[in-house]
Scaffold this active site. Sequence first.
Site, mmCIF file in Angstrom:
data_model
loop_
_atom_site.group_PDB
_atom_site.id
_atom_site.type_symbol
_atom_site.label_atom_id
_atom_site.label_comp_id
_atom_site.label_asym_id
_atom_site.label_seq_id
_atom_site.Cartn_x
_atom_site.Cartn_y
_atom_site.Cartn_z
ATOM 1 N N SER A 119 0.663 -1.280 0.040
ATOM 2 C CA SER A 119 0.036 0.061 -0.108
ATOM 3 C C SER A 119 0.889 1.205 0.037
ATOM 4 O O SER A 119 0.135 2.375 -0.274
ATOM 5 C CB SER A 119 -0.835 0.111 1.190
ATOM 6 O OG SER A 119 -0.334 -0.337 2.374
ATOM 7 N N HIS A 140 -1.817 -2.959 -6.768
ATOM 8 C CA HIS A 140 -2.618 -2.485 -5.475
ATOM 9 C C HIS A 140 -4.199 -2.553 -5.609
ATOM 10 O O HIS A 140 -4.935 -1.735 -5.965
ATOM 11 C CB HIS A 140 -2.240 -0.915 -5.092
ATOM 12 C CG HIS A 140 -2.784 -0.492 -3.707
ATOM 13 N ND1 HIS A 140 -2.644 0.699 -3.553
ATOM 14 C CD2 HIS A 140 -2.807 -1.273 -2.594
ATOM 15 C CE1 HIS A 140 -3.072 0.930 -2.352
ATOM 16 N NE2 HIS A 140 -3.094 -0.219 -1.625
ATOM 17 N N GLU A 152 -4.867 -0.248 -8.564
ATOM 18 C CA GLU A 152 -3.971 0.623 -8.785
ATOM 19 C C GLU A 152 -2.738 0.060 -9.114
ATOM 20 O O GLU A 152 -2.155 -0.571 -8.565
ATOM 21 C CB GLU A 152 -3.713 1.639 -7.317
ATOM 22 C CG GLU A 152 -2.974 2.801 -7.752
ATOM 23 C CD GLU A 152 -2.679 3.532 -6.371
ATOM 24 O OE1 GLU A 152 -2.693 2.981 -5.391
ATOM 25 O OE2 GLU A 152 -2.540 4.744 -6.367
ATOM 26 N N ASN A 190 -3.337 6.186 -1.567
ATOM 27 C CA ASN A 190 -2.998 6.475 -0.113
ATOM 28 C C ASN A 190 -2.449 8.029 0.114
ATOM 29 O O ASN A 190 -2.633 8.408 1.201
ATOM 30 C CB ASN A 190 -1.879 5.615 0.542
ATOM 31 C CG ASN A 190 -3.093 4.428 1.019
ATOM 32 O OD1 ASN A 190 -4.133 4.373 1.342
ATOM 33 N ND2 ASN A 190 -2.634 2.951 0.450
HETATM 34 N N1 CAA Z 1 -16.384 -10.710 -0.109
HETATM 35 C C1 CAA Z 1 -17.492 -10.775 -0.706
HETATM 36 N N2 CAA Z 1 -18.476 -9.688 -0.972
HETATM 37 C C2 CAA Z 1 -18.601 -8.767 0.070
HETATM 38 C C3 CAA Z 1 -17.304 -8.716 0.803
HETATM 39 C C4 CAA Z 1 -16.449 -9.662 0.836
HETATM 40 N N3 CAA Z 1 -15.353 -9.624 1.768
HETATM 41 N N4 CAA Z 1 -17.666 -7.532 1.588
HETATM 42 C C5 CAA Z 1 -18.738 -7.044 1.325
HETATM 43 N N5 CAA Z 1 -19.436 -7.879 0.422
HETATM 44 C C6 CAA Z 1 -20.536 -7.540 -0.344
HETATM 45 C C7 CAA Z 1 -21.925 -7.786 0.379
HETATM 46 O O1 CAA Z 1 -22.260 -9.331 0.311
HETATM 47 C C8 CAA Z 1 -22.643 -6.767 -0.481
HETATM 48 O O2 CAA Z 1 -23.120 -7.552 -1.564
HETATM 49 P P1 CAA Z 1 -24.626 -6.835 -2.381
HETATM 50 O O3 CAA Z 1 -24.242 -5.609 -2.911
HETATM 51 O O4 CAA Z 1 -24.680 -7.877 -3.470
HETATM 52 O O5 CAA Z 1 -25.586 -6.975 -1.388
HETATM 53 C C9 CAA Z 1 -21.735 -5.641 -0.636
HETATM 54 O O6 CAA Z 1 -20.485 -6.098 -0.580
HETATM 55 C C10 CAA Z 1 -22.045 -4.423 0.320
HETATM 56 O O7 CAA Z 1 -21.761 -5.190 1.509
HETATM 57 P P2 CAA Z 1 -22.714 -5.041 2.896
HETATM 58 O O8 CAA Z 1 -24.280 -4.902 2.526
HETATM 59 O O9 CAA Z 1 -22.362 -6.031 3.927
HETATM 60 O O10 CAA Z 1 -22.256 -3.479 3.460
HETATM 61 P P3 CAA Z 1 -22.311 -2.013 2.902
HETATM 62 O O11 CAA Z 1 -23.269 -1.616 1.744
HETATM 63 O O12 CAA Z 1 -22.203 -1.244 4.189
HETATM 64 O O13 CAA Z 1 -20.608 -2.021 1.997
HETATM 65 C C11 CAA Z 1 -18.498 -1.886 2.074
HETATM 66 C C12 CAA Z 1 -19.456 -2.463 2.819
HETATM 67 C C13 CAA Z 1 -18.425 -2.568 0.748
HETATM 68 C C14 CAA Z 1 -17.339 -2.182 2.879
HETATM 69 C C15 CAA Z 1 -18.697 -0.382 1.923
HETATM 70 O O14 CAA Z 1 -18.675 0.226 3.211
HETATM 71 C C16 CAA Z 1 -17.463 0.333 1.380
HETATM 72 O O15 CAA Z 1 -17.417 0.600 0.075
HETATM 73 N N6 CAA Z 1 -16.650 0.905 2.326
HETATM 74 C C17 CAA Z 1 -15.471 1.407 1.835
HETATM 75 C C18 CAA Z 1 -14.257 0.762 1.607
HETATM 76 C C19 CAA Z 1 -13.094 1.368 0.858
HETATM 77 O O16 CAA Z 1 -12.960 2.668 1.028
HETATM 78 N N7 CAA Z 1 -12.073 0.572 0.738
HETATM 79 C C20 CAA Z 1 -10.833 1.063 0.672
HETATM 80 C C21 CAA Z 1 -9.965 1.213 1.545
HETATM 81 S S1 CAA Z 1 -8.297 1.612 1.325
HETATM 82 C C22 CAA Z 1 -7.657 0.355 0.644
HETATM 83 O O17 CAA Z 1 -7.912 -0.839 0.809
HETATM 84 C C23 CAA Z 1 -6.045 0.512 -0.059
HETATM 85 C C24 CAA Z 1 -5.235 0.569 1.192
HETATM 86 O O18 CAA Z 1 -3.884 0.698 0.858
HETATM 87 C C25 CAA Z 1 -5.346 1.057 2.583
#
Ligand code: CAA
Length: 285
Positions: A119, A140, A152, A190
């Site tokens: 990351s 990434h 990314e 990031n």
């Molecule tokens: N595997 C498979 N499916 C998953 C999953 C997983 N691990 N986690 C969630 N899902 C699916 C759910 O089943 C659901 O599917 P449907 O749309 O078909 O119903 C969908 O994703 C949405 O999940 P939830 O209904 O449980 O919950 P939500 O609507 O609140 O979404 C979230 C959860 C997807 C995490 C959403 O809150 C989100 O997009 N959050 C932001 C995440 C983000 O910003 N990620 C980037 C972080 S930075 C990074 O990763 C890089 C770094 O270097 C730090």
Amino acid sequence: MDITRVCVVGGGTMGNGIAHVFAQKGFSVTLVEAKKELADKAVATITKNMDRQVAKGGLTAADKDAALARLKTATSIAEAAGFQLAVEAVPERLDIKTAVFKELEAHGAPGAVLATNTSSLPITDIAASLKDPSRVIGMHFMNPVPVMKLVEIIRGKKTSDAATETVKALTVKLGKIPAVANDFPGFVSNRVLMPMINEAILCLQEGVSTKEDIDTIMKLGMAHPMGPIALADYIGLDVCLAIMEVLDKGFGGVKYKPAELLRKMVADGKLGVKSGSGFYEYPKK
Ligand code: CAA
């Protein structure tokens, strides 16, 4: 090169998600973990996440079974020998990653592309000790990997055009969208995301608002799927701190200084969702 065999090194949150999407999209995957128990845990997580996709109608039960049949585990990179693509997702330490890449260079098929899911560590540094650094590239993924559309792609100083094009095409095969960045601290994702999270933690530290209201303001006011404090817990506070330290070291200045509260949380072992406690509490289900 036609890529059909993929080696994923590390079965933690990112590694198991990466193995999940490659297996789901038809690739033969070997997931390498140091211990068999850890590899089994990663497969259990992948199975649970695929079950969730089946329950929601995004995957058929037959496709899930076929994907799991394409997924093998190993406790050494040598056991996965012959892969055409590797994606490394081990802890964010240059010494650990360098050792993994030496093994990957030794055991990949000739010309194999060697990708890192780092990351924030420089791709150029990870590639530095290899005979052929032109095959090393950043791939990434975002958490949760099966859901997030972006990959990314980061070009190190010596990354070839061919490796870049291969990884872009693979990203599309995974049903995701590639976006390319050069090898600057924090890349794009990031460098932009983490100072926002750090600023939100500073707002909490300075008493500007409560964590709940900070998250509500950013979630509803800016249409973010999660507020920044909840997102920090989700990413892992240790990961957030490590990224801020890379930015601070790379650019200096007050803008990138990690919040004291973030440092304290990590020192207290409060790492967010993965440790059961961060800014919010995550009781075991
Ligand atoms: N595997 C498979 N499916 C998953 C999953 C997983 N691990 N986690 C969630 N899902 C699916 C759910 O089943 C659901 O599917 P449907 O749309 O078909 O119903 C969908 O994703 C949405 O999940 P939830 O209904 O449980 O919950 P939500 O609507 O609140 O979404 C979230 C959860 C997807 C995490 C959403 O809150 C989100 O997009 N959050 C932001 C995440 C983000 O910003 N990620 C980037 C972080 S930075 C990074 O990763 C890089 C770094 O270097 C730090």
